[in-house]
Design an enzyme around this catalytic site. Structure first.
Site, PDB file in Angstrom:
ATOM      1  N   ASP A   1      -0.119   5.011   1.138  1.00  0.00           N
ATOM      2  CA  ASP A   1      -0.281   5.932   2.254  1.00  0.00           C
ATOM      3  C   ASP A   1      -0.217   5.208   3.593  1.00  0.00           C
ATOM      4  OD1 ASP A   1      -0.751   7.512   0.084  1.00  0.00           O
ATOM      5  OD2 ASP A   1      -2.663   8.310   0.777  1.00  0.00           O
TER       6      ASP A   1
ATOM      7  N   ASN B   1      -8.771  -1.477   3.171  1.00  0.00           N
ATOM      8  CA  ASN B   1      -8.719  -1.529   1.715  1.00  0.00           C
ATOM      9  C   ASN B   1      -7.596  -2.441   1.205  1.00  0.00           C
ATOM     10  OD1 ASN B   1      -9.853  -0.573  -0.750  1.00  0.00           O
ATOM     11  ND2 ASN B   1      -8.099   0.774  -1.043  1.00  0.00           N
TER      12      ASN B   1
ATOM     13  N   ARG C   1     -14.229  12.507  -0.140  1.00  0.00           N
ATOM     14  CA  ARG C   1     -13.039  13.269   0.215  1.00  0.00           C
ATOM     15  C   ARG C   1     -12.527  14.098  -0.964  1.00  0.00           C
ATOM     16  NH1 ARG C   1      -9.496   8.512   2.534  1.00  0.00           N
ATOM     17  NH2 ARG C   1     -10.846   7.338   1.131  1.00  0.00           N
TER      18      ARG C   1
ATOM     19  N   LYS D   1      -6.642  -3.675  -5.974  1.00  0.00           N
ATOM     20  CA  LYS D   1      -5.329  -3.958  -5.380  1.00  0.00           C
ATOM     21  C   LYS D   1      -4.995  -5.445  -5.516  1.00  0.00           C
ATOM     22  CE  LYS D   1      -4.869  -0.184  -2.062  1.00  0.00           C
ATOM     23  NZ  LYS D   1      -4.363   0.162  -0.720  1.00  0.00           N
TER      24      LYS D   1
ATOM     25  N   GLU E   1      -0.847  10.466   4.640  1.00  0.00           N
ATOM     26  CA  GLU E   1      -2.039  10.223   3.837  1.00  0.00           C
ATOM     27  C   GLU E   1      -2.135  11.371   2.838  1.00  0.00           C
ATOM     28  OE1 GLU E   1      -4.409   7.746   3.854  1.00  0.00           O
ATOM     29  OE2 GLU E   1      -3.281   6.609   5.344  1.00  0.00           O
TER      30      GLU E   1
ATOM     31  N   SER F   1      -2.190   1.933  -4.808  1.00  0.00           N
ATOM     32  CA  SER F   1      -2.646   2.956  -3.874  1.00  0.00           C
ATOM     33  C   SER F   1      -4.069   3.404  -4.125  1.00  0.00           C
ATOM     34  CB  SER F   1      -1.715   4.179  -3.988  1.00  0.00           C
ATOM     35  OG  SER F   1      -2.155   5.236  -3.171  1.00  0.00           O
TER      36      SER F   1
ATOM     37  N   ASP G   1       0.862  -1.171   0.000  1.00  0.00           N
ATOM     38  CA  ASP G   1       0.000   0.000   0.000  1.00  0.00           C
ATOM     39  C   ASP G   1       0.904   1.228   0.000  1.00  0.00           C
ATOM     40  OD1 ASP G   1      -2.305   1.698   0.528  1.00  0.00           O
ATOM     41  OD2 ASP G   1      -1.624   1.735   2.611  1.00  0.00           O
TER      42      ASP G   1
END
Length: 219
Positions: free
Chosen positions: A16, A173, A59, A147, A23, A102, A14
């Site tokens: 972040d 995630n 976001r 992912k 992040e 990511s 991953d």
């Protein structure tokens, strides 16, 4: 007696709070003045309380109107996680490959990938119009399934056996890619990930290097 050759590992991380200490969506939100709002949504998504795609769109919407110069400014603030350079170098020394997948953004991951000498990377893309972020995404969303798909795709492309794959992540995630890897590693992970992972480590990615020797035990 003929010794088995050392396996060529594929390590997929991953980004972040794993490959980097930050992040990226929160760094971008600083420029929009929405950091507090974005951080709360990020935390809920990482704990698995929100659908990732829904939370990402929520976001990103807060970034509307921010000039695209924010990408370069944000990258200057990114802090690579201690040990990431050493982990990449060790995987390469073993003839393996390193990928980062990511839920963040190509606009920041692209220069990071060059600096870290990554072999593969994949992320979301932010829509820009007239030099400003629109608050929308463009292209497919890199969610948990994407992912997992990336790990499989990169292993196949390199001819790396499933038994030599490692997934490293910290949030909900990352669970699907951790499920398909031979070895799953939680890094500074949320409880849901620590409970699932084969191994949990903290603070320094060099602690993942000895774990690569476990791949020798896989037929």
């Amino acid at each position: 007696m003929t010794l088995s050759p050392t396996p060529r590992p594929l390590v997929v991380l991953d980004c972040d709070s794993t490959t980097i200490q930050d992040e990226v969506i929160e760094l971008l939100a600083d420029a929009a003045g929405t950091r507090e709002q974005v951080t709360e949504v990020t935390e809920r998504a990482m704990r698995g309380e929100l659908d990732f795609a829904e939370s990402l769109r929520e976001r990103v919407a807060t970034l509307a109107g921010v000039p695209e110069s924010v990408f370069e400014e944000t990258y200057r603030r990114v802090r690579p996680t201690p040990g990431i350079h050493e982990l990449v170098a060790e995987v390469h020394a073993r003839g393996g490959k390193v990928g980062v997948v990511s839920g963040g953004f190509h606009e920041v991951l692209d220069p990071l990938a060059q600096d870290l000498h990554l072999d593969y990377w994949r992320a979301n893309r932010l829509e820009v119009a007239d030099g400003k972020l629109t608050g929308r995404l463009t292209g497919p969303i890199i969610d948990a399934q994407a992912k997992a798909d990336a790990l499989r795709e990169w292993a196949a492309a390199e001819g790396i056996h499933w038994g030599s794959t490692v997934a490293i992540g910290d949030g909900a995630n990352d669970l699907k890619m951790m499920e398909v890897a031979a070895l799953s590693v939680g890094f500074n992970a949320k409880p849901v990930v620590t409970d699932f992972a084969d191994v949990a480590i903290e603070d320094d990615l060099r602690r993942a290097i000895p774990l690569l020797d476990r791949l020798l035990e896989t037929p």
